[in-house]
Scaffold this motif. Structure first.
Motif, short mmCIF file in Angstrom:
data_model
loop_
_atom_site.label_atom_id
_atom_site.label_comp_id
_atom_site.label_asym_id
_atom_site.label_seq_id
_atom_site.Cartn_x
_atom_site.Cartn_y
_atom_site.Cartn_z
N LEU A 68 44.78 43.39 38.17
CA LEU A 68 43.75 42.62 38.87
C LEU A 68 42.37 43.20 38.65
O LEU A 68 42.20 44.42 38.55
CB LEU A 68 44.06 42.58 40.37
N GLU A 73 41.62 39.31 41.14
CA GLU A 73 42.02 38.16 40.34
C GLU A 73 42.54 38.60 38.98
O GLU A 73 42.24 39.70 38.51
CB GLU A 73 40.82 37.23 40.13
N ILE A 139 50.37 37.19 39.77
CA ILE A 139 50.23 38.52 40.38
C ILE A 139 51.58 39.08 40.78
O ILE A 139 52.29 38.51 41.61
CB ILE A 139 49.30 38.45 41.62
N TRP A 147 46.21 47.76 42.57
CA TRP A 147 44.85 47.37 42.94
C TRP A 147 44.49 47.92 44.31
O TRP A 147 43.42 48.51 44.50
CB TRP A 147 44.74 45.85 42.92
#
Length: 330
Positions: A68, A73, A139, A147
């Motif tokens: 990410l 994102e 994800i 992350w």
């Protein structure tokens, strides 16, 4: 010409609990590419499908399972190249698709361009009818944990709120090794054509819009029927500084074997810019090598109906294609 395919699942640090999954993932990819080559298929088709298999596997930092960016994102890069005519297509910072490698091939074959990025790449994907998925579908639990772990580490180290530092600004920090999991494939088919393909989610917590080596011709990959094909993995900024894929083929042009050329190129990157990484390479005569300067790199190859794979330095596991197919339930 006896066809050969080599794949990698990324150079870096592979925890023991992920070793079996990484081996299985690259094995499946290599067997998929081999099945295409064995039927007389092209090197280009073989590398595309091998990489697509790994883009679907959350073990790897590509497609589903991509790391990410700073906003939490997924932004992905990919490249594909045909050694017959030096045709190439690539995408960068692309979102909401499972197979950036397939979109890269569409860029190569359906446009006059070599690289499309961000919204432009997504608009093109829609025009080509490429299926979209919600961003959260890409994800994995592991990527989300990495992350959050990074954000917590930064928060503890900086009591005063500041913008999250970009890990790509430092020359190949050891922490970057945890993020590496770029996937790639190279092949030579029965007609002597070579091809390469590379796909990645990049670096955890990278700045929005950051483009790494994977989408850049000569860096993340290169294929030329006169020499061979290369797919790279590692710290992208370092790879771009030395143009690692083309550098490897340059050494082969000077008479080095694929293995020696790979070692020389990786050593040059480490010496010149303190960069770590790995690569796979196949010559136009079918000789191949898988080399890395990181702790690990998952890789697999099929040649003469024999599958070879490994993760650690010096490790080579060998079995027949028939045995390998049986072991994965195909």
């Amino acid at each position: 010409m006896k066809p050969v395919i080599v794949v990698h699942g990324g150079a870096g640090r592979i925890p023991q609990e992920r070793e079996d999954g990484s081996r299985l993932g690259v094995t499946r990819a290599a067997l998929k590419g081999h099945s295409i080559l064995k039927r007389g298929g092209s090197a280009l088709d073989a590398v595309e499908e091998a990489v697509a298999i790994m883009e679907e596997d959350p073990q790897f930092n590509a497609g589903i399972g991509s790391v990410l960016n700073e906003k939490g994102e997924v932004e992905m890069d990919a490249i594909i190249m045909d050694g017959q005519n030096l045709g190439s297509g690539a995408v960068s910072a692309v979102k909401n698709i499972v197979h950036p490698i397939k979109l890269s091939r569409l860029v190569m074959e359906k446009t006059n361009h070599m690289l499309l990025t961000d919204q432009g790449a997504l608009d093109f994907a829609r025009a080509m009818g490429v299926p979209e998925v919600p961003g959260e579908k890409l994800i994995s639990d592991r990527s989300l944990e990495r992350w959050k772990e990074y954000l917590e580490t930064v928060s503890k180290a900086t009591p005063t709120p500041v913008p999250v530092p970009n890990p790509t600004l430092t020359p190949n920090p050891q922490e970057v090794q945890k993020d590496l999991g770029t996937v790639g494939a190279v092949a030579v088919d029965s007609t002597g054509n070579v091809a390469c393909a590379t796909s990645t989610g990049g670096l955890t917590n990278k700045r929005v819009g950051r483009v790494g080596d994977s989408a850049c011709i000569g860096c993340g990959g290169y294929a030329d029927n006169n020499i061979g094909a290369v797919s790279t993995t590692g710290h992208g900024e370092s790879i771009m500084k030395v143009v690692l894929a083309r550098l490897t083929l340059y050494h082969m042009e000077q008479g080095m074997s694929p293995g020696d050329a790979a070692d020389a190129a990786l050593n040059s990157m480490k010496t010149r810019v303190e960069g770590l990484g790995g690569l796979i390479v196949v010559s136009n005569s079918g000789d191949w090598a898988a080399r890395f300067s990181t702790e690990n790199m998952s890789w697999a190859t099929v040649k003469d109906d024999q599958l070879h794979c490994g993760i650690s330095a010096g490790e080579i596991r060998t079995q027949s294609v028939e045995e390998a197919l049986g072991s994965i339930g195909s």
